[in-house]
Design a protein around this motif. Structure first.
Motif, PDB file in Angstrom:
ATOM      1  N   GLU A 165      46.921   5.962  60.656  1.00  0.00           N
ATOM      2  CA  GLU A 165      47.541   5.568  61.911  1.00  0.00           C
ATOM      3  C   GLU A 165      46.467   5.360  62.966  1.00  0.00           C
ATOM      4  O   GLU A 165      45.486   6.104  63.017  1.00  0.00           O
ATOM      5  CB  GLU A 165      48.510   6.664  62.382  1.00  0.00           C
ATOM      6  CG  GLU A 165      49.287   6.332  63.640  1.00  0.00           C
ATOM      7  CD  GLU A 165      50.216   7.461  64.071  1.00  0.00           C
ATOM      8  OE1 GLU A 165      51.260   7.152  64.673  1.00  0.00           O
ATOM      9  OE2 GLU A 165      49.893   8.644  63.810  1.00  0.00           O
ATOM     10  N   ILE A 166      46.637   4.323  63.778  1.00  0.00           N
ATOM     11  CA  ILE A 166      45.792   4.119  64.956  1.00  0.00           C
ATOM     12  C   ILE A 166      46.709   4.046  66.164  1.00  0.00           C
ATOM     13  O   ILE A 166      47.693   3.302  66.172  1.00  0.00           O
ATOM     14  CB  ILE A 166      44.952   2.829  64.864  1.00  0.00           C
ATOM     15  CG1 ILE A 166      43.993   2.882  63.674  1.00  0.00           C
ATOM     16  CG2 ILE A 166      44.163   2.616  66.156  1.00  0.00           C
ATOM     17  CD1 ILE A 166      43.163   1.614  63.494  1.00  0.00           C
ATOM     18  N   GLY A 167      46.398   4.853  67.165  1.00  0.00           N
ATOM     19  CA  GLY A 167      47.136   4.811  68.417  1.00  0.00           C
ATOM     20  C   GLY A 167      46.173   4.639  69.573  1.00  0.00           C
ATOM     21  O   GLY A 167      45.033   5.102  69.509  1.00  0.00           O
ATOM     22  N   ALA A 168      46.608   3.979  70.617  1.00  0.00           N
ATOM     23  CA  ALA A 168      45.749   3.775  71.782  1.00  0.00           C
ATOM     24  C   ALA A 168      46.597   3.474  73.003  1.00  0.00           C
ATOM     25  O   ALA A 168      47.684   2.891  72.894  1.00  0.00           O
ATOM     26  CB  ALA A 168      44.754   2.634  71.535  1.00  0.00           C
ATOM     27  N   PRO A 205      47.378  13.525  51.034  1.00  0.00           N
ATOM     28  CA  PRO A 205      47.233  14.947  50.696  1.00  0.00           C
ATOM     29  C   PRO A 205      48.228  15.806  51.472  1.00  0.00           C
ATOM     30  O   PRO A 205      48.486  15.549  52.653  1.00  0.00           O
ATOM     31  CB  PRO A 205      45.780  15.256  51.104  1.00  0.00           C
ATOM     32  CG  PRO A 205      45.082  13.934  51.036  1.00  0.00           C
ATOM     33  CD  PRO A 205      46.106  12.919  51.464  1.00  0.00           C
ATOM     34  N   GLN A 206      48.770  16.807  50.810  1.00  0.00           N
ATOM     35  CA  GLN A 206      49.821  17.623  51.421  1.00  0.00           C
ATOM     36  C   GLN A 206      49.343  18.276  52.708  1.00  0.00           C
ATOM     37  O   GLN A 206      50.120  18.400  53.672  1.00  0.00           O
ATOM     38  CB  GLN A 206      50.299  18.692  50.426  1.00  0.00           C
ATOM     39  CG  GLN A 206      51.522  19.470  50.924  1.00  0.00           C
ATOM     40  CD  GLN A 206      52.711  18.567  51.221  1.00  0.00           C
ATOM     41  OE1 GLN A 206      53.038  17.684  50.433  1.00  0.00           O
ATOM     42  NE2 GLN A 206      53.347  18.767  52.381  1.00  0.00           N
ATOM     43  N   LYS A 207      48.084  18.695  52.760  1.00  0.00           N
ATOM     44  CA  LYS A 207      47.611  19.351  53.987  1.00  0.00           C
ATOM     45  C   LYS A 207      47.605  18.386  55.174  1.00  0.00           C
ATOM     46  O   LYS A 207      47.783  18.802  56.323  1.00  0.00           O
ATOM     47  CB  LYS A 207      46.227  19.949  53.783  1.00  0.00           C
ATOM     48  CG  LYS A 207      45.124  18.964  53.454  1.00  0.00           C
ATOM     49  CD  LYS A 207      43.813  19.708  53.204  1.00  0.00           C
ATOM     50  CE  LYS A 207      42.705  18.734  52.824  1.00  0.00           C
ATOM     51  NZ  LYS A 207      41.431  19.451  52.549  1.00  0.00           N
ATOM     52  N   LEU A 227      49.846  18.660  58.544  1.00  0.00           N
ATOM     53  CA  LEU A 227      49.164  18.607  59.841  1.00  0.00           C
ATOM     54  C   LEU A 227      49.754  17.545  60.757  1.00  0.00           C
ATOM     55  O   LEU A 227      49.968  17.774  61.947  1.00  0.00           O
ATOM     56  CB  LEU A 227      47.674  18.328  59.624  1.00  0.00           C
ATOM     57  CG  LEU A 227      46.780  18.281  60.866  1.00  0.00           C
ATOM     58  CD1 LEU A 227      46.675  19.662  61.497  1.00  0.00           C
ATOM     59  CD2 LEU A 227      45.394  17.746  60.507  1.00  0.00           C
ATOM     60  N   THR A 228      50.028  16.352  60.204  1.00  0.00           N
ATOM     61  CA  THR A 228      50.419  15.200  61.020  1.00  0.00           C
ATOM     62  C   THR A 228      51.904  14.868  60.959  1.00  0.00           C
ATOM     63  O   THR A 228      52.424  14.197  61.864  1.00  0.00           O
ATOM     64  CB  THR A 228      49.643  13.943  60.576  1.00  0.00           C
ATOM     65  OG1 THR A 228      50.048  13.588  59.244  1.00  0.00           O
ATOM     66  CG2 THR A 228      48.142  14.186  60.612  1.00  0.00           C
ATOM     67  N   VAL A 267      51.839  18.763  73.493  1.00  0.00           N
ATOM     68  CA  VAL A 267      53.008  18.932  72.627  1.00  0.00           C
ATOM     69  C   VAL A 267      53.013  17.781  71.629  1.00  0.00           C
ATOM     70  O   VAL A 267      52.757  16.633  71.995  1.00  0.00           O
ATOM     71  CB  VAL A 267      54.316  18.919  73.447  1.00  0.00           C
ATOM     72  CG1 VAL A 267      55.523  19.042  72.518  1.00  0.00           C
ATOM     73  CG2 VAL A 267      54.319  20.032  74.478  1.00  0.00           C
ATOM     74  N   GLY A 268      53.278  18.071  70.365  1.00  0.00           N
ATOM     75  CA  GLY A 268      53.307  17.005  69.353  1.00  0.00           C
ATOM     76  C   GLY A 268      51.938  16.591  68.889  1.00  0.00           C
ATOM     77  O   GLY A 268      51.684  15.425  68.595  1.00  0.00           O
ATOM     78  N   HIS A 269      51.003  17.532  68.821  1.00  0.00           N
ATOM     79  CA  HIS A 269      49.613  17.266  68.452  1.00  0.00           C
ATOM     80  C   HIS A 269      49.500  16.704  67.029  1.00  0.00           C
ATOM     81  O   HIS A 269      50.328  16.975  66.179  1.00  0.00           O
ATOM     82  CB  HIS A 269      48.838  18.579  68.568  1.00  0.00           C
ATOM     83  CG  HIS A 269      47.351  18.442  68.463  1.00  0.00           C
ATOM     84  ND1 HIS A 269      46.670  17.283  68.763  1.00  0.00           N
ATOM     85  CD2 HIS A 269      46.402  19.345  68.098  1.00  0.00           C
ATOM     86  CE1 HIS A 269      45.380  17.475  68.593  1.00  0.00           C
ATOM     87  NE2 HIS A 269      45.196  18.712  68.181  1.00  0.00           N
ATOM     88  N   HIS A 270      48.443  15.909  66.806  1.00  0.00           N
ATOM     89  CA  HIS A 270      48.103  15.300  65.521  1.00  0.00           C
ATOM     90  C   HIS A 270      49.013  14.133  65.143  1.00  0.00           C
ATOM     91  O   HIS A 270      49.249  13.878  63.963  1.00  0.00           O
ATOM     92  CB  HIS A 270      48.056  16.337  64.386  1.00  0.00           C
ATOM     93  CG  HIS A 270      46.925  17.310  64.538  1.00  0.00           C
ATOM     94  ND1 HIS A 270      45.610  16.914  64.593  1.00  0.00           N
ATOM     95  CD2 HIS A 270      46.923  18.655  64.668  1.00  0.00           C
ATOM     96  CE1 HIS A 270      44.839  17.989  64.744  1.00  0.00           C
ATOM     97  NE2 HIS A 270      45.609  19.048  64.795  1.00  0.00           N
TER      98      HIS A 270
END
Length: 300
Positions: free
Chosen positions: A48-51, A78-80, A84-85, A172-175
């Motif tokens: 993902e790319i966000g800006a 990968p599950q990790k 995380l995201t 809030v909503g990190h990663h």
């Protein structure tokens, strides 16, 4: 996670914080960007790319960019990374390929200064992927982690959670890329105020601060005049199938699975135009793309 590093520190070096200060103080429009990836190696995929493009004086978002990217090198996230995201393999399955995303992102950012949190990672990851297109980003880069450490050397941490809490707006909503961008942008605007309060003496002329226009990419006309096609050969390894083209200016390939052209090695100091490279080799061989695939594809 791949073990290969994504470029060299020298190749994608980030300025020291003190050298970022004139860029911070002498510009008001910035693009705050973030990537989510499958890992930290050159083989890892950008998911993902966000800006967000911001006016740092009014703290308003001018424009946003957000997209998933279809994986090129992995079948599953990968599950990790999922944990995380929150991004799943299904989320990116029908996303645009990385080449399409990178082209659109480059148009979005133009020559605007880029802001990342922990820029060393995102800048190297993006730079490594842009090599697929034969281009190199030349934007000024600001790292909010480095900048915060410079402004607040006494602070006990410099991660995004700490910084956003420090400035009174805990994240809030990190990663998730575009979410991280918005919180990074808010913190960056506070840091920019602190930089402006320092009343820095000019150390650069306005000519130094104006973005230099990019040298045009090598055109099809130039390729026809100066490029020599040395070798074309099919290649297969497992499910991967490509047609490699070796020339005096660049080595590149056609990915028969993804149906995209990628630069393997740019032998010039100029940006390349992947469409011009494709046009050059097809013109030189006198073949359509379909005939090119039929003639040079590796045996099944």
């Amino acid at each position: 996670m791949g073990s290969t590093t994504i470029g060299t520190k020298k190749e994608f070096a980030i300025k020291q914080a003190a050298d970022m200060l004139p860029v911070v103080s002498n510009n008001k429009v910035f693009i705050v960007a973030d990537t989510e990836t499958t890992g930290f190696g050159a083989y890892d995929d950008i998911l993902e790319i966000g800006a967000v493009k911001i006016d740092a004086e009014t703290r308003k978002v001018i424009q946003s960019f957000s997209t998933y990217c279809r994986m090129k090198n992995h079948k599953k996230i990968p599950q990790k990374i999922v944990d995380l995201t929150g991004i799943t393999t299904a989320d990116v399955a029908d996303a645009p390929n990385i080449e399409t995303v990178l082209t659109a992102f480059r148009q979005f950012i133009g020559d605007t200064p880029l802001v990342f949190h922990n820029a060393a990672f995102d800048w190297r990851m993006l730079g490594t992927k842009y090599k697929l297109l034969g281009v190199k980003l030349t934007n000024e880069v600001i790292c909010t982690m480095k900048l915060f450490k410079h402004l607040h050397p006494e602070a006990e941490a410099s991660n995004l959670e700490f910084i956003t809490t420090y400035y009174g707006t805990p994240i809030v909503g990190h990663h998730r890329a575009v979410v991280d961008c918005k919180w990074t942008a808010a913190a960056f605007c506070k840091m920019r105020e602190e930089v402006l309060d320092m009343d820095l003496q000019p150390v650069l002329s306005m000519d130094d601060l104006v973005a230099k226009p990019r040298e045009p990419a090598v055109s099809l006309e130039e390729l026809e005049r100066t490029c020599v096609l040395l070798r074309v050969n099919g290649w297969k390894k497992g499910r991967q199938k490509r047609i490699y083209c070796t020339t005096n200016l660049a080595d590149f390939c056609y990915d028969l699975n993804e149906h995209v052209w990628n630069v393997v090695r740019n032998k010039t100091s100029r940006d390349l135009d992947i469409n011009a490279l494709a046009g050059f080799v097809l013109n030189r061989l006198g073949l359509s793309l379909l005939d090119f695939q039929t003639k040079y594809a590796p045996p099944a």
